[in-house]
Design a protein around this motif. Structure first.
Motif, PDB file in Angstrom:
ATOM      1  N   VAL A 269      54.063  41.244  33.672  1.00  0.00           N
ATOM      2  CA  VAL A 269      54.520  42.345  34.520  1.00  0.00           C
ATOM      3  C   VAL A 269      53.342  43.251  34.907  1.00  0.00           C
ATOM      4  O   VAL A 269      53.257  43.725  36.034  1.00  0.00           O
ATOM      5  N   THR A 270      52.407  43.480  33.965  1.00  0.00           N
ATOM      6  CA  THR A 270      51.270  44.376  34.198  1.00  0.00           C
ATOM      7  C   THR A 270      49.967  43.656  33.884  1.00  0.00           C
ATOM      8  O   THR A 270      49.813  43.085  32.800  1.00  0.00           O
ATOM      9  N   LEU A 271      49.017  43.701  34.825  1.00  0.00           N
ATOM     10  CA  LEU A 271      47.692  43.105  34.631  1.00  0.00           C
ATOM     11  C   LEU A 271      46.637  44.129  35.036  1.00  0.00           C
ATOM     12  O   LEU A 271      46.563  44.547  36.186  1.00  0.00           O
ATOM     13  N   ASP A 272      45.809  44.549  34.068  1.00  0.00           N
ATOM     14  CA  ASP A 272      44.725  45.497  34.335  1.00  0.00           C
ATOM     15  C   ASP A 272      43.403  44.862  33.934  1.00  0.00           C
ATOM     16  O   ASP A 272      43.112  44.682  32.754  1.00  0.00           O
ATOM     17  N   LEU A 273      42.615  44.488  34.933  1.00  0.00           N
ATOM     18  CA  LEU A 273      41.286  43.901  34.720  1.00  0.00           C
ATOM     19  C   LEU A 273      40.213  44.767  35.385  1.00  0.00           C
ATOM     20  O   LEU A 273      39.149  44.274  35.769  1.00  0.00           O
ATOM     21  N   SER A 274      40.464  46.043  35.529  1.00  0.00           N
ATOM     22  CA  SER A 274      39.542  46.936  36.228  1.00  0.00           C
ATOM     23  C   SER A 274      38.250  47.129  35.437  1.00  0.00           C
ATOM     24  O   SER A 274      38.214  46.972  34.216  1.00  0.00           O
TER      25      SER A 274
ATOM     26  N   ILE B 186      49.171  45.533  39.320  1.00  0.00           N
ATOM     27  CA  ILE B 186      47.881  44.850  39.300  1.00  0.00           C
ATOM     28  C   ILE B 186      46.786  45.876  39.562  1.00  0.00           C
ATOM     29  O   ILE B 186      46.843  46.616  40.546  1.00  0.00           O
ATOM     30  N   ASP B 187      45.789  45.931  38.666  1.00  0.00           N
ATOM     31  CA  ASP B 187      44.636  46.815  38.850  1.00  0.00           C
ATOM     32  C   ASP B 187      43.360  45.992  38.720  1.00  0.00           C
ATOM     33  O   ASP B 187      43.022  45.503  37.640  1.00  0.00           O
ATOM     34  N   LEU B 188      42.657  45.807  39.848  1.00  0.00           N
ATOM     35  CA  LEU B 188      41.393  45.074  39.885  1.00  0.00           C
ATOM     36  C   LEU B 188      40.275  45.974  40.417  1.00  0.00           C
ATOM     37  O   LEU B 188      39.300  45.498  41.018  1.00  0.00           O
TER      38      LEU B 188
ATOM     39  N   SER C  92      52.621  48.227  42.240  1.00  0.00           N
ATOM     40  CA  SER C  92      51.344  48.945  42.198  1.00  0.00           C
ATOM     41  C   SER C  92      50.202  47.961  42.411  1.00  0.00           C
ATOM     42  O   SER C  92      50.082  46.970  41.686  1.00  0.00           O
ATOM     43  N   LEU C  93      49.363  48.233  43.425  1.00  0.00           N
ATOM     44  CA  LEU C  93      48.190  47.409  43.711  1.00  0.00           C
ATOM     45  C   LEU C  93      46.977  48.329  43.828  1.00  0.00           C
ATOM     46  O   LEU C  93      46.895  49.160  44.733  1.00  0.00           O
ATOM     47  N   ARG C  94      46.042  48.182  42.897  1.00  0.00           N
ATOM     48  CA  ARG C  94      44.818  48.991  42.897  1.00  0.00           C
ATOM     49  C   ARG C  94      43.614  48.071  43.066  1.00  0.00           C
ATOM     50  O   ARG C  94      43.338  47.234  42.208  1.00  0.00           O
ATOM     51  N   LEU C  95      42.904  48.263  44.182  1.00  0.00           N
ATOM     52  CA  LEU C  95      41.702  47.486  44.484  1.00  0.00           C
ATOM     53  C   LEU C  95      40.530  48.418  44.810  1.00  0.00           C
ATOM     54  O   LEU C  95      39.628  48.078  45.569  1.00  0.00           O
ATOM     55  N   VAL C  96      40.524  49.585  44.221  1.00  0.00           N
ATOM     56  CA  VAL C  96      39.534  50.627  44.506  1.00  0.00           C
ATOM     57  C   VAL C  96      38.135  50.178  44.092  1.00  0.00           C
ATOM     58  O   VAL C  96      37.956  49.464  43.097  1.00  0.00           O
ATOM     59  N   ASN C  97      37.122  50.630  44.861  1.00  0.00           N
ATOM     60  CA  ASN C  97      35.719  50.419  44.531  1.00  0.00           C
ATOM     61  C   ASN C  97      35.360  48.953  44.365  1.00  0.00           C
ATOM     62  O   ASN C  97      34.903  48.515  43.312  1.00  0.00           O
TER      63      ASN C  97
ATOM     64  N   LEU D 226      43.289  51.455  47.985  1.00  0.00           N
ATOM     65  CA  LEU D 226      42.291  50.577  48.601  1.00  0.00           C
ATOM     66  C   LEU D 226      40.976  51.306  48.864  1.00  0.00           C
ATOM     67  O   LEU D 226      40.136  50.819  49.618  1.00  0.00           O
ATOM     68  N   SER D 227      40.752  52.445  48.256  1.00  0.00           N
ATOM     69  CA  SER D 227      39.591  53.287  48.572  1.00  0.00           C
ATOM     70  C   SER D 227      38.274  52.627  48.181  1.00  0.00           C
ATOM     71  O   SER D 227      38.222  51.768  47.302  1.00  0.00           O
ATOM     72  N   GLU D 228      37.207  53.080  48.839  1.00  0.00           N
ATOM     73  CA  GLU D 228      35.838  52.665  48.533  1.00  0.00           C
ATOM     74  C   GLU D 228      35.675  51.152  48.629  1.00  0.00           C
ATOM     75  O   GLU D 228      35.261  50.481  47.684  1.00  0.00           O
ATOM     76  N   ASN D 229      36.010  50.620  49.798  1.00  0.00           N
ATOM     77  CA  ASN D 229      35.755  49.224  50.114  1.00  0.00           C
ATOM     78  C   ASN D 229      34.993  49.156  51.430  1.00  0.00           C
ATOM     79  O   ASN D 229      34.506  50.175  51.929  1.00  0.00           O
TER      80      ASN D 229
END
Length: 610
Positions: free
Chosen positions: A215-220, A242-244, A265-270, A292-295
Motif C-alpha cells: 500500500v505504501t512505498l517510500d524510497l526517497s 509512492i514517494d521517490l 499520493s505521488l511524490r517525485l520531488v527533486n 512534482l517540484s524541482e524537476n
C-alpha cells in the motif's frame, strides 16, 4: 412489564452478590507476571545496549517485565506483545534475540543511536534451513539509527508475518539485492519505507516484483540515478502512496502510471524528470497528493490538473515550464497546500482562488502578476503565505490583512516599495516568521517594536534608528538598509525578561558612535554581524560574555585601540573578522580550540598570531 415478588427480589440480590464476589476472587488470581523466556530475551537485548540516559533503569530481574519501560503484555496471558523504545537515546547493539519472543507483534527501536545488529544463533541457522514460524512480528521500525550499517537483509525472510517495515536512514549501500529480498520474501508487506538508505540499484529493467499487497512505498533520498523502473507500474493494485523524491530519477513519466488506479499520493520531488507534465495525470481521480517540484519539466501547466477534485496538496515547479497557470486550479475545493514555482508567469486573478475554501498554505514562487480587487476577501484562512519572486508590488496587498491565522509570511523579491506602517507592523507582530528582504520598502523603524520569532528585513530602504524588539525575537536581519544613529539604545535597553536573540545582523548600514559595553543582556547570541558601518572606539570587554558565539564580524568600521579581548574564553568561536579597522598593538594570541578563521588585514597590528 416484569414483576418480582419480595422473596424473588432478595434471591436475585444474593445471586448478584455471589457473582460479584466470585469475580473479585477470580480477578485476584488473573494478574500474571511476564513469561520467563520473554524476560530472558529482553535482558539479552539490554545486555548489548549502552544506556547513558538510564532510560532502561526499570529493566531489572526483580521487576515484572510487563512493567518495564516500553514493554506491553497481553492482559490474559502475560506474554510480551509490544516493545516500543522510540527515541530513548539508546546506543550499542540491537540483539535480535527479541525476535524469539513468541507473541511479539510490534517492535520500534527508531530514533536511537544503535551502531550494530546481532542475530541469535537460531536466526542464523534459519537462513540455511528456512523456517516460516520464527516470529509473529507484524511491525518493525529500526529507522533513524543513522550509524547503523546493514550489509545483509536476508534475516528478514524469517519474519513471514511482517506487514510494516521501516529501515529509513539506515545505511544499506552494500545490500545490492534489496529489491529481490524485499519482494520475494515479503509478498504480504503493506508498508515499506527505505528512505535515505544509500541504495543505488533500483533494477529499472525488471518487469515485475512480487509486492502483491503493498500500500505504501517510500524510497526517497537514495542514489538510483536511473529512469522510473518498469516494476513500479506493475506493483500491487492496492498501492496508494509512492514517494521517490530526491533520487536523481530521469526520463519522462510513463503513461503506465495510470495502471495504479488507487493511487492517492505521488511524490517525485527533486529529480531530473523531463518532458511535459502529463495531462493524463488528471485521470487519477483518487489522487490527494501530487508533488512534482524541482524537476526539468517543460511546456505549460496542464489544465487537466483542475479535474483532481480530491487533491489536498499540489506542488509543481520547474525552470523550464512556461506560460500562465490555468484558472481551473481554483476549483480544487479540497486543496490545503498549493506550491507553484519555477519559470511560470502570467496574471493570477480571483478565479485562481475562487473555491479554495480549505487552503492553508499558499506558495507562489514565480514571476506572477496579480489582478485582484483591493477589496477582495479570500475564501480561505492561511497559515503560510510565500509570494517570493512574484510581481506583488509596489504596495503591500490589502487582502493579506484578512488572514488572521498566519504563521509565516514571505514576500521577498516581490517588488514591494510601500506599506501602510500603522497597519502593517501591528499585523505582522502576530506572525512567527516574516521575510520582506530584497524589496525597496522605505519606512522609518525608529518607533517600531518587532515581535516575530524570525525577522528578515534585509536589503530594503528602511531608515531611522534600530527598532525595539520583544523577548520573542530569535533571528533578526536588518542588513543592507539605510539605518543610522547609535546602536547603544537597542543593545542597552533593559528587557522585561531574558531575551532569546541568537542571530543579529545589522551590517551595511550607517550606524555611528561606539559599540556599547552592555553585552551581558545578549548572552544567547551565536551569530553577530555589525560590519560595514561607521562605528568607532574599542571592542568593549563585555563582548567576552558571549560564551555561545560562533561567528563575529566587525570589519570595515572605524574601530581602534588595542584589541585586549581574551578570545580563549569564547569556547564556541569559529570565525572572527576584525579587518579594515584601526586596531593597534599586538596581534591577539589567545585563541579557543574551536577557532578556524581570524581575519586581521588592514589594521595596525604588530607581531604574528599565537
Amino acid at each position: 412489564m416484569v414483576c418480582f415478588t419480595i422473596s424473588q427480589f432478595f434471591v436475585l440480590l444474593l445471586l448478584l452478590f455471589a457473582m460479584t464476589l466470585h469475580k473479585g476472587i477470580c480477578g485476584a488470581n488473573t494478574k500474571l507476571s511476564c513469561n520467563g523466556k520473554d524476560r530472558s530475551a529482553l535482558l539479552l537485548f539490554k545486555h548489548g545496549v549502552k544506556d547513558g540516559s538510564h532510560k532502561l533503569s526499570s529493566w531489572s530481574n526483580g521487576e515484572d517485565c510487563c512493567a518495564w519501560k516500553g514493554v506491553q503484555c497481553d492482559n490474559m496471558t502475560g506474554r510480551v506483545t509490544r516493545l516500543d523504545l522510540n527515541q530513548q537515546y539508546l546506543e550499542g547493539e540491537i540483539n535480535l534475540s527479541l525476535l524469539q519472543i513468541e507473541f511479539l507483534t510490534y517492535l520500534d527501536l527508531s530514533l536511537n543511536g544503535f551502531t550494530g545488529l546481532t542475530l541469535p544463533p537460531i536466526l542464523n541457522q534459519s537462513l540455511v534451513t528456512p523456517s516460516n514460524n520464527l516470529s509473529n512480528l507484524v511491525y518493525l521500525d529500526l529507522s533513524f539509527n543513522e550509524d547503523l550499517h546493514l550489509d545483509n537483509l536476508q534475516w528478514l525472510s524469517q519474519l513471514s508475518s511482517l506487514k510494516c517495515l521501516n529501515l529509513s536512514e539506515i545505511n544499506l549501500e552494500n545490500e545490492t539485492n534489496w529489491l529481490q529480498t524485499m519482494a520475494m520474501m515479503h509478498p504480504s508487506l503493506l508498508e515499506l519505507r527505505l528512505a535515505s538508505c544509500h541504495l543505488v540499484d533500483m533494477s529499472p529493467l525488471v518487469k515485475f516484483v512480487n509486492f502483491t499487497s503493498l500500500v505504501t512505498l517510500d524510497l526517497s533520498g537514495n542514489y538510483f540515478d536511473s529512469e522510473l523502473p518498469y516494476w513500479l507500474f506493475n506493483i500491487s493494485s492496492d498501492i496508494s502512496h509512492i514517494d521517490l523524491s530526491f533520487n536523481n530519477l530521469q526520463g519522462q513519466v510513463p503513461k503506465s502510471l495510470l495502471n495504479l488506479r488507487n493511487l492517492k499520493s505521488l511524490r517525485l520531488v527533486n529529480n531530473e524528470l523531463i518532458g511535459p507534465i502529463p495531462a493524463w495525470l488528471g485521470e487519477h481521480e483518487h489522487l490527494q497528493t501530487l508533488a512534482l517540484s524541482e524537476n526539468l519539466f517543460n511546456g505549460s501547466f496542464p489544465s487537466s490538473l483542475g479535474n483532481l477534485s480530491s487533491l489536498i496538496e499540489l506542488a509543481v515547479s520547474s525552470n523550464f515550464l512556461s506560460g500562465n497557470v490555468t484558472s481551473t486550479i481554483g476549483q480544487l475545493f479540497n486543496l490545503r497546500a498549493l506550491f507553484i514555482g519555477g519559470s511560470l508567469s502570467g496574471v493570477l486573478s480571483v478565479k485562481h482562488f475562487s473555491k479554495l475554501f480549505n487552503l492553508e498554505s499558499l506558495v507562489l514562487n514565480s514571476a506572477f502578476s496579480f489582478d485582484i480587487d483591493p477589496q477582495w476577501i479570500p475564501p480561505f484562512q492561511l497559515h503560510e503565505i510565500s509570494l517570493r519572486n512574484t510581481n506583488l508590488g509596489p504596495t503591500f496587498p490589502q487582502w493579506i490583512y484578512t488572514q488572521r491565522t498566519l504563521e509565516v509570511l514571505d514576500t521577498s523579491y516581490s517588488g514591494l516599495s510601500s506599506i501602510d506602517a500603522d497597519k502593517f507592523w501591528s499585523f505582522v507582530a502576530k506572525i512567527r516568521v516574516i521575510n520582506l528582504s530584497f524589496n525597496a520598502i522605505r519606512a522609518d523603524l525608529s518607533n517600531v517594536t518587532l515581535n516575530s520569532e524570525n525577522v528578515i528585513l534585509a536589503c530594503n530602504n528602511f531608515t531611522g534608528s534600530l527598532p525595539r524588539i520583544s523577548t520573542n525575537v530569535f533571528f533578526l536581519n536588518l542588513a543592507n538598509n539605510s539605518l543610522s544613529g547609535p546602536i547603544s539604545p537597542f543593545l542597552c535597553h533593559k528587557l522585561s525578561r531574558e531575551n532569546t536573540l541568537g542571530y543579529l545582523d545589522v551590517s551595511y548600514n550607517f550606524f555611528t558612535g561606539v559599540i556599547p559595553n552592555c553585552w551581558e543582556n545578549w548572552r544567547g547570541l551565536t551569530f553577530l554581524y555589525i560590519d560595514n558601518n561607521k562605528l568607532g572606539g574599542e571592542i568593549p570587554p563585555s563582548i567576552g560574555l558571549l560564551d555561545e558565539i560562533i561567528e563575529m564580524d566587525f570589519h570595515k568600521n572605524n574601530l581602534s585601540g588595542k584589541f585586549s579581548l581574551d578570545l580563549s574564553n569564547l569556547k564556541s568561536l569559529v570565525f572572527i573578522n576584525l579587518g579594515e579597522n584601526n586596531f593597534s598593538g599586538v596581534v591577539p594570541k589567545k585563541m579557543p580550540e574551536s577557532m578556524q578563521v581570524m581575519i586581521l588585514r588592514s589594521n595596525k597590528f604588530s607581531g604574528k598570531p599565537g
